[in-house]
Design an enzyme around this catalytic site. Sequence first.
Site, PDB file in Angstrom:
ATOM      1  N   ASP A  67     -18.682  -5.323  -3.789  1.00 42.80           N
ATOM      2  CA  ASP A  67     -19.480  -4.168  -4.198  1.00 42.80           C
ATOM      3  C   ASP A  67     -19.404  -3.916  -5.698  1.00 42.80           C
ATOM      4  O   ASP A  67     -18.568  -4.494  -6.399  1.00 42.80           O
ATOM      5  CB  ASP A  67     -19.038  -2.920  -3.410  1.00 42.80           C
ATOM      6  CG  ASP A  67     -17.521  -2.832  -3.239  1.00 42.80           C
ATOM      7  OD1 ASP A  67     -16.802  -3.491  -4.011  1.00 42.80           O
ATOM      8  OD2 ASP A  67     -17.072  -2.124  -2.332  1.00 42.80           O
ATOM      9  N   ASN A 136     -11.409   6.910   4.833  1.00 41.69           N
ATOM     10  CA  ASN A 136     -12.365   7.333   5.866  1.00 41.69           C
ATOM     11  C   ASN A 136     -12.832   6.159   6.719  1.00 41.69           C
ATOM     12  O   ASN A 136     -13.807   6.277   7.450  1.00 41.69           O
ATOM     13  CB  ASN A 136     -13.571   8.038   5.224  1.00 41.69           C
ATOM     14  CG  ASN A 136     -14.332   7.115   4.287  1.00 41.69           C
ATOM     15  OD1 ASN A 136     -13.979   5.943   4.133  1.00 41.69           O
ATOM     16  ND2 ASN A 136     -15.369   7.621   3.654  1.00 41.69           N
ATOM     17  N   HIS A 138     -13.919   3.200   5.586  1.00 38.24           N
ATOM     18  CA  HIS A 138     -14.963   2.313   5.041  1.00 38.24           C
ATOM     19  C   HIS A 138     -14.404   0.938   4.690  1.00 38.24           C
ATOM     20  O   HIS A 138     -13.225   0.785   4.385  1.00 38.24           O
ATOM     21  CB  HIS A 138     -15.708   2.960   3.858  1.00 38.24           C
ATOM     22  CG  HIS A 138     -14.939   3.049   2.572  1.00 38.24           C
ATOM     23  ND1 HIS A 138     -15.087   4.096   1.682  1.00 38.24           N
ATOM     24  CD2 HIS A 138     -14.035   2.225   1.989  1.00 38.24           C
ATOM     25  CE1 HIS A 138     -14.324   3.899   0.625  1.00 38.24           C
ATOM     26  NE2 HIS A 138     -13.665   2.773   0.792  1.00 38.24           N
ATOM     27  N   GLU A 143     -19.914   3.519   4.235  1.00 42.77           N
ATOM     28  CA  GLU A 143     -19.327   4.801   4.615  1.00 42.77           C
ATOM     29  C   GLU A 143     -19.630   5.130   6.085  1.00 42.77           C
ATOM     30  O   GLU A 143     -20.560   4.548   6.668  1.00 42.77           O
ATOM     31  CB  GLU A 143     -19.894   5.901   3.709  1.00 42.77           C
ATOM     32  CG  GLU A 143     -19.651   5.662   2.220  1.00 42.77           C
ATOM     33  CD  GLU A 143     -18.219   5.950   1.771  1.00 42.77           C
ATOM     34  OE1 GLU A 143     -17.271   5.748   2.557  1.00 42.77           O
ATOM     35  OE2 GLU A 143     -18.048   6.376   0.622  1.00 42.77           O
TER      36      GLU A 143
HETATM   37  C1  F6R Z   1     -13.356  -2.258  -3.013  1.00 42.74           C
HETATM   38  C2  F6R Z   1     -13.866  -1.768  -1.742  1.00 42.74           C
HETATM   39  C3  F6R Z   1     -13.277  -0.581  -1.044  1.00 42.74           C
HETATM   40  C4  F6R Z   1     -11.758  -0.475  -1.178  1.00 42.74           C
HETATM   41  C5  F6R Z   1     -11.245   0.782  -0.476  1.00 42.74           C
HETATM   42  C6  F6R Z   1      -9.749   0.947  -0.640  1.00 42.74           C
HETATM   43  O1  F6R Z   1     -14.090  -3.371  -3.467  1.00 42.74           O
HETATM   44  O2  F6R Z   1     -14.789  -2.324  -1.265  1.00 42.74           O
HETATM   45  O3  F6R Z   1     -13.620  -0.632   0.313  1.00 42.74           O
HETATM   46  O4  F6R Z   1     -11.171  -1.613  -0.625  1.00 42.74           O
HETATM   47  O5  F6R Z   1     -11.896   1.905  -0.997  1.00 42.74           O
HETATM   48  O6  F6R Z   1      -9.466   1.192  -1.982  1.00 42.74           O
HETATM   49  P1  F6R Z   1      -7.955   1.147  -2.503  1.00 42.74           P
HETATM   50  O7  F6R Z   1      -7.489  -0.244  -2.362  1.00 42.74           O
HETATM   51  O8  F6R Z   1      -8.071   1.549  -3.951  1.00 42.74           O
HETATM   52  O9  F6R Z   1      -7.193   2.120  -1.683  1.00 42.74           O
END
Ligand code: F6R
Length: 261
Positions: A67, A136, A138, A143
Site C-alpha cells: 500500500d 481493527n 485490517h 478496513e
Molecule cells: C502496512 C500495512 C498495514 C500495517 C498495519 C500494522 O503496509 O499494510 O496493514 O501492517 O497497520 O501496522 P504496525 O506494524 O505499524 O502496527
Amino acid sequence: MEVIIRPHAEAGCVLGAKIIARVVRENPTAVLGLATGRTPQRLYQELVRLHRDEGLDFSRVTAFNLDEYVGLAADHPQSFRYFMQENLFRHLNIDPARTYIPDGTAANLHAECRAYEEKIIAAGGIDLQLLGLGRNGHIGFNEPTGSLRSRTWLKILSEQTLRDNSDVFGSVAAMPKHALTMGIGTILDARRCVLLAFGPPKARAVEQMIEGPLSAMCPASALQLHPRAIVIVDEAAAAGLHYADHYRWIDSHKLPWQRYD
Ligand code: F6R
C-alpha cells in the site's frame, strides 16, 4: 492457518526472516509482497544481515508493496516508498526497477490500481506476501466491512487507523486520509502469506482473525481461506487465543521438513 507463538517479537521477526530467506534461496527470482509499519522493521534488519553476512541474494527478486498513502510523493519521509528505501531496499542488492509500490500521486488513481494488479500478474504472481495486522483487523489498508474479494483499490482510512499511525505525522489532521492498497482478493492470490502481530494492542484482532468468524468486520479473517497462511505472534498478542495450547501442540509436533527454524 498455521499459528506460531514465539516468546517475543524478536524471535518472531527472526523466524519470519528465515521463512523469506528460504523462499529466496529456493527461488532466486521469487516475487515478494512486502509491508510497512512498525511490525516488520526488525524482520527487515534480519534480512539485511542475511544479505550482508550470508550472501542472501536479492539481485533477481521482485517486490510489490501492499500500500501507499494517497498524495505522498516517493521522497516524502512518511511515504511507504521512503520507508522501504530506508529500512530495506537500499541495504540490499535488489534491482530498484523491480521494487513496486502503488503511486499515491498518480493523476488517475483508479488506473494506477488496475495497472498495479496487471504488474503483479505480469510478474507471475506473488510467491510470499508479508503482512502486519491493524488493531481493527485490517491487512494492507483494507478496513473493516471492505469486500473480502477486493482487488487493488482506494480506501478511506478509518479513524482508528489514523490514530494508530498519526505519531510519525505529528497529528491526525496532518495525515492523508486515503490510501491505495492491494485488495483482500489480491492478498489471497499470493501463493503463501506470512502475517506478523506483536504486543498487547494486537491481541483482540489476533483472536478475531484466527478464531473469530470469517467476517469483513475483521478483514484479516479472510486468511482463514488461504491454503498456506502462517501467523507468527508473540505471547502478548496471543493472550486472547482460546486454543493457544492447541497451536503450541501442533507446532511442537511438526516433522523436521515442516519447521522453519
Ligand atoms: C502496512 C500495512 C498495514 C500495517 C498495519 C500494522 O503496509 O499494510 O496493514 O501492517 O497497520 O501496522 P504496525 O506494524 O505499524 O502496527
